[in-house]
Scaffold this motif. Sequence first.
Motif, mmCIF file in Angstrom:
data_model
loop_
_atom_site.group_PDB
_atom_site.id
_atom_site.type_symbol
_atom_site.label_atom_id
_atom_site.label_comp_id
_atom_site.label_asym_id
_atom_site.label_seq_id
_atom_site.Cartn_x
_atom_site.Cartn_y
_atom_site.Cartn_z
ATOM 1 N N ARG A 188 57.410 -2.157 60.160
ATOM 2 C CA ARG A 188 58.513 -1.754 61.026
ATOM 3 C C ARG A 188 58.849 -2.841 62.053
ATOM 4 O O ARG A 188 59.715 -2.653 62.904
ATOM 5 C CB ARG A 188 58.143 -0.465 61.772
ATOM 6 N N SER A 204 59.407 0.867 49.458
ATOM 7 C CA SER A 204 60.614 1.291 50.181
ATOM 8 C C SER A 204 60.909 0.361 51.359
ATOM 9 O O SER A 204 62.018 0.361 51.889
ATOM 10 C CB SER A 204 60.458 2.733 50.689
ATOM 11 N N PHE A 205 59.934 -0.445 51.770
ATOM 12 C CA PHE A 205 60.134 -1.408 52.854
ATOM 13 C C PHE A 205 60.639 -2.756 52.337
ATOM 14 O O PHE A 205 61.007 -3.620 53.133
ATOM 15 C CB PHE A 205 58.817 -1.656 53.601
ATOM 16 N N ASP A 206 60.624 -2.956 51.020
ATOM 17 C CA ASP A 206 60.983 -4.256 50.446
ATOM 18 C C ASP A 206 62.406 -4.654 50.811
ATOM 19 O O ASP A 206 63.327 -3.837 50.749
ATOM 20 C CB ASP A 206 60.836 -4.204 48.927
ATOM 21 N N GLN A 207 62.574 -5.916 51.201
ATOM 22 C CA GLN A 207 63.862 -6.500 51.565
ATOM 23 C C GLN A 207 64.446 -5.922 52.861
ATOM 24 O O GLN A 207 65.610 -6.172 53.173
ATOM 25 C CB GLN A 207 64.886 -6.342 50.427
ATOM 26 N N MET A 208 63.655 -5.158 53.605
ATOM 27 C CA MET A 208 64.137 -4.660 54.887
ATOM 28 C C MET A 208 64.035 -5.764 55.920
ATOM 29 O O MET A 208 63.160 -6.621 55.851
ATOM 30 C CB MET A 208 63.330 -3.438 55.327
ATOM 31 N N GLN A 209 64.938 -5.750 56.877
ATOM 32 C CA GLN A 209 64.952 -6.785 57.909
ATOM 33 C C GLN A 209 64.676 -6.179 59.274
ATOM 34 O O GLN A 209 65.259 -5.179 59.666
ATOM 35 C CB GLN A 209 66.301 -7.511 57.953
ATOM 36 N N TYR A 210 63.738 -6.795 59.983
ATOM 37 C CA TYR A 210 63.437 -6.415 61.360
ATOM 38 C C TYR A 210 63.493 -7.681 62.199
ATOM 39 O O TYR A 210 62.676 -8.577 62.026
ATOM 40 C CB TYR A 210 62.055 -5.755 61.462
ATOM 41 N N THR A 254 61.678 8.595 52.425
ATOM 42 C CA THR A 254 62.968 9.082 52.907
ATOM 43 C C THR A 254 62.867 10.536 53.338
ATOM 44 O O THR A 254 63.386 10.930 54.391
ATOM 45 C CB THR A 254 64.040 8.944 51.808
ATOM 46 N N VAL A 265 62.545 -10.829 57.166
ATOM 47 C CA VAL A 265 62.905 -10.024 56.000
ATOM 48 C C VAL A 265 61.644 -9.902 55.152
ATOM 49 O O VAL A 265 61.032 -10.909 54.790
ATOM 50 C CB VAL A 265 64.032 -10.681 55.176
ATOM 51 N N TYR A 266 61.250 -8.686 54.836
ATOM 52 C CA TYR A 266 59.993 -8.472 54.131
ATOM 53 C C TYR A 266 60.193 -8.447 52.620
ATOM 54 O O TYR A 266 60.927 -7.618 52.097
ATOM 55 C CB TYR A 266 59.341 -7.168 54.576
#
Length: 240
Positions: free
Chosen positions: A223, A47-53, A179, A57-58
């Motif tokens: 995160r 669920s964290f894949d392709q998230m950007q902090y 979620t 970008v992971y």
Amino acid sequence: MGNKKKLSSMNLERYGYKEVVHENVKVRCRILIVCEGEKTEPNYFKSFDQMQYGSAVYNIECEGGKINTVQVVDKAIELRDRAIDAGTPYDTVWAVFDKDDFPASAFNAAIIKAEQHEIGCAWSNEAFELWYVLHFVNRVTAMSREDYKKTIGKYVNGATTYTQKTKYVYQKNDPKSRTIMNTHGDEARAIRYAQKQADNFDNTRYATHNPCTMVYKLVRLLRGEDRMFNEKIMKDITIK
């Protein structure tokens, strides 16, 4: 588009300057997470894949299977080294496993081996579901796997944000678990509770650290809140 440094339109016209625009530079981090379970943990971390902090970008690769604690660490080491040999190293590699019914000696040995080989270790005692419970309450006494499921259901159903007519029942392999926990619980609170628990133990008899979960360390990294990891990946940023 990044922030623009502007001169006034009058000065631009007077001196013939061109507007300078600095694009935001994104760094893609390759993260490998090897899990003991086939679906529960991989579904959660994907669920964290392709998230950007920030600028990171992971890109997350999850490997899951019915393997024991030491095998999880061995596989993480193998895949880590194979990627290095191929010239495509991961930015960080983690092993994720539970105490469950595994012998204390095997559980402790897996954690120690991970540390020796610089593999991140997000272990839980007794089970991964402890991480979910901590989204709602600071659980400080041991509980069984079945108790975890009942407790998660109780807190989700009791949340003011839960308005469904159908009673929520925790499903182990539900890809929507993160979620659900974030909607009705608090991930940041879970990190605080888990860290506080971990700080209560000061020996390497990890099998006796119950309840305890180190999942918070990996989640904190994902995160964008791990200072040391952030400093590491910032070195890969090239200002253009």
